[in-house]
Design an enzyme around this catalytic site. Structure first.
Site, mmCIF file in Angstrom:
data_model
loop_
_atom_site.group_PDB
_atom_site.id
_atom_site.type_symbol
_atom_site.label_atom_id
_atom_site.label_comp_id
_atom_site.label_asym_id
_atom_site.label_seq_id
_atom_site.Cartn_x
_atom_site.Cartn_y
_atom_site.Cartn_z
ATOM 1 N N GLY A 157 0.849 -1.193 0.000
ATOM 2 C CA GLY A 157 0.000 0.000 0.000
ATOM 3 C C GLY A 157 0.880 1.236 0.000
ATOM 4 N N GLY B 103 2.270 5.556 4.497
ATOM 5 C CA GLY B 103 1.304 6.145 5.414
ATOM 6 C C GLY B 103 -0.029 5.436 5.439
ATOM 7 N N GLY C 3 -0.690 2.554 6.690
ATOM 8 C CA GLY C 3 -0.888 1.820 7.936
ATOM 9 C C GLY C 3 -0.323 0.413 7.907
ATOM 10 C CB SER D 152 5.897 -4.117 -2.753
ATOM 11 O OG SER D 152 4.877 -4.227 -1.798
#
Length: 585
Positions: free
Chosen positions: A47, A50, A52, A121
């Site tokens: 993701g 920031g 999470g 990634s």
């Protein structure tokens, strides 16, 4: 930062041959962790920066380790300070970064550890490479897409990276001037916006349990045995046509405990295997270790057993009304003396719960249970009988970041209040923003000289109305379990049941679940401090932090309740539960 530092002159290793381990994954799994069985896998969090990823990954690591599942978190920034410190952020460097981490994750997984890899990634082909590396050697791989939007990530911007990227200070930043390719078919997609970290962790845990990576005991999922409203009419019709047996009020209270999920993962009254595990180990051992220190059983008479032994299912009735269907029943001998000796450390009819056991049926019947609707008592207190799932929902609405539970069967006195308020103070000092107290009086059967539940509830409400306990951060609810007066054995049940509500702290008092010995000379059955000591050692409760009891008494000089100071013991007047019950009655 975009420039690659991989040298094209580096030579690839030749004449390298993979060696096979002499220890199998199964053998490794048996000695690694406390749950037994091979659980090695890689969970790949992807993701935007920031989103999470690391927060969830590290919370999952903490969750699993606390439950005896070996895990290790590999974070992008941490890896780039060591193993991958020679790599930049050009596409070819990103590819090599992911390849190296995937290989490391594969080694962790092969050792039996749950590898938790948190990396932006951004490219699908790199994540597919990581998946294929695991697939080639038969290791499970789970892609977790943390789908937090770019807008939300920029709002958070904990490290200030988005601001720098927008200003052109950082080049090649994913989501700003380098692309992020959304996963095509991830095993889990998590949107973190307006959700707690615990909710996100549970979503992953349930997927891992479904895929047989984790035992059922690790999943904090309440097993509610109540028939859903849309199926209730048909279930009641079925129950009316089945053979039936009448149960006692005590049995109905245990049925309520089962139905609402307080004894999860039990799916009904204990079968003999579960009963033996409970009696000899204080735990359920199938599919992981779950603390279950007291038996949840249904006694029946020999005549009832003979009548029902050929039935595949039958109805449980209370006062003639169908309350549940028990399916695939198993009948076994009710060895009362042995049961009591193990549960209570005695076999004495002067103990009121032992007497009820002794007077009950000579057989036990176990089996899966379908409860025919919520069990209500119509005593004006049903609004306080909140189920574990209802309590979890209420804590979420209150934005609780810690829940500390206090069980009692006596009126609250100022010593209790001092202890609960001090616990809240400690949690705030530890950094919790919204600790919530679960004031949870026991509401099932109690002995005749205990204060009635209705009186206790009125007193508890008055305590809150007067602000002795903060009503804004306190939930008053009734715990439906009967009281057994089984000392340290029972106090484990009291703590374990509160875990189903999401409580993560538990206050244990002096001589919990104790009572005076029924025979002279005058003494307690159980040593007063053993309950707290046992709780801190009990298997299956490691995720529940035990808050030790501090002795409080009335300070006659200060004219207020205070924690006992042994250096001036003559200044303190102790108010025991027995004395409080006498005053309340």
């Amino acid at each position: 930062m975009a420039e690659s530092v991989i040298s094209s002159k580096l030579r690839k290793a030749t004449n390298v041959f993979a060696e096979k381990h002499k220890v199998s994954r199964t053998d490794r799994g048996e000695v690694l962790g406390s749950k037994g069985g091979f659980r090695g896998c890689t969970i790949w969090f992807t993701g935007l920066s920031g989103a999470g990823k690391t927060t969830i990954s590290f919370a999952l690591e903490e969750y699993l380790v606390a439950r005896g599942i070996p895990s290790y978190g590999l974070d992008g920034d941490n890896v780039r300070t060591g193993l991958n410190k020679n790599l930049g952020f050009a596409p070819e460097d990103r590819e090599e970064n992911i390849r190296r981490v995937a290989e490391v994750g594969k080694l962790f997984a092969d050792s039996g550890v749950v590898a938790l890899c948190s990396f932006v990634s951004p490219y699908n082909k790199d994540r597919e490479l990581a998946r294929e590396l695991h697939k080639e050697v038969g290791l499970p791989f789970f892609e977790v897409f943390v789908s937090t939007s770019l807008e939300e990530c920029e709002k958070r911007d904990v490290k200030g990276l988005y601001k720098k990227a927008r200003a052109g200070i950082i080049k090649g930043f994913t989501g700003i001037d380098q692309p992020y390719e959304i996963p095509v078919n991830p095993e889990v997609t998590i949107n973190t916006e307006n959700r707690t970290v615990d909710d996100c962790v549970q979503q992953i845990v349930e997927v891992l349990q479904t895929n047989n990576i984790l035992p059922r005991s690790v999943v904090e999922k309440v097993i509610d045995l109540t028939v859903p409203e849309e199926n209730l009419e048909d279930a009641i019709k079925e129950a009316e046509d089945l053979p039936s047996v009448e149960i006692t009020k005590l049995d109905l209270q245990w049925l309520q405990v089962l139905g609402e999920g307080w004894a999860s993962p039990l799916t009904g009254f204990m079968r003999e295997r579960e009963f033996l595990q409970c009696q000899h180990f204080n735990c359920l051992l199938d599919d992981g270790v779950t603390n279950q220190s007291v038996p949840v059983v249904l006694p029946i008479s020999t005549a009832e057993k003979d009548k029902l032994s050929s039935c595949k299912q039958f109805t449980l009735r209370y006062n003639g009304v169908a309350k549940a269907i028990i399916r695939d029943p198993e009948f076994y001998e009710h060895r009362k003396e042995e049961r009591c000796a193990r549960q209570f450390g005695m076999f004495n009819d002067g103990h009121p719960y032992i007497k009820m056991i002794n007077d009950s049926g000579d057989w036990l019947v176990g089996g899966d249970v379908d409860v025919l609707g919520r069990i209500l008592w119509n005593d004006g207190l049903d609004q306080y009988r909140l189920t574990p799932n209802q309590l979890r929902a209420q804590f979420r609405e209150m934005h609780a970041d810690a829940v500390f539970a206090f069980q009692l069967r006596n009126p609250v006195h100022n010593g209790h209040a001092l202890l609960m308020n001090d616990c809240k103070r400690q949690l705030v000092e530890r950094g919790f923003k919204k600790p919530v107290l679960l004031l949870h009086p026991l509401g099932g059967w109690t002995k005749d000289d205990d204060v009635p539940l209705s009186v206790r509830m009125e007193q508890h409400k008055a305590i809150m109305d007067e602000g002795v306990l903060d009503p804004e951060s306190t939930v008053l609810a009734i715990f439906p379990s009967p009281m057994m007066y089984a000392g340290p054995t029972e106090v484990q049940w009291h703590a374990k049941a509160r875990m189903s509500t999401g409580a993560n702290f538990y206050i244990v008092g002096r001589d919990p679940a104790g009572m005076p010995h029924p025979d002279p000379p005058k003494r307690d059955i159980y040593e007063p401090t053993h309950g707290g000591k046992v709780l801190r050692m009990a298997p299956g409760l490691t995720q529940l932090e035990i808050i030790p009891f501090k002795v409080a008494a009335y300070d006659m000089k200060a004219k207020a309740m205070a924690f006992f100071d042994p250096h001036r013991k003559e200044d303190f007047d102790f108010i025991s539960g027995t004395r409080m019950r006498g005053l309340a009655r």
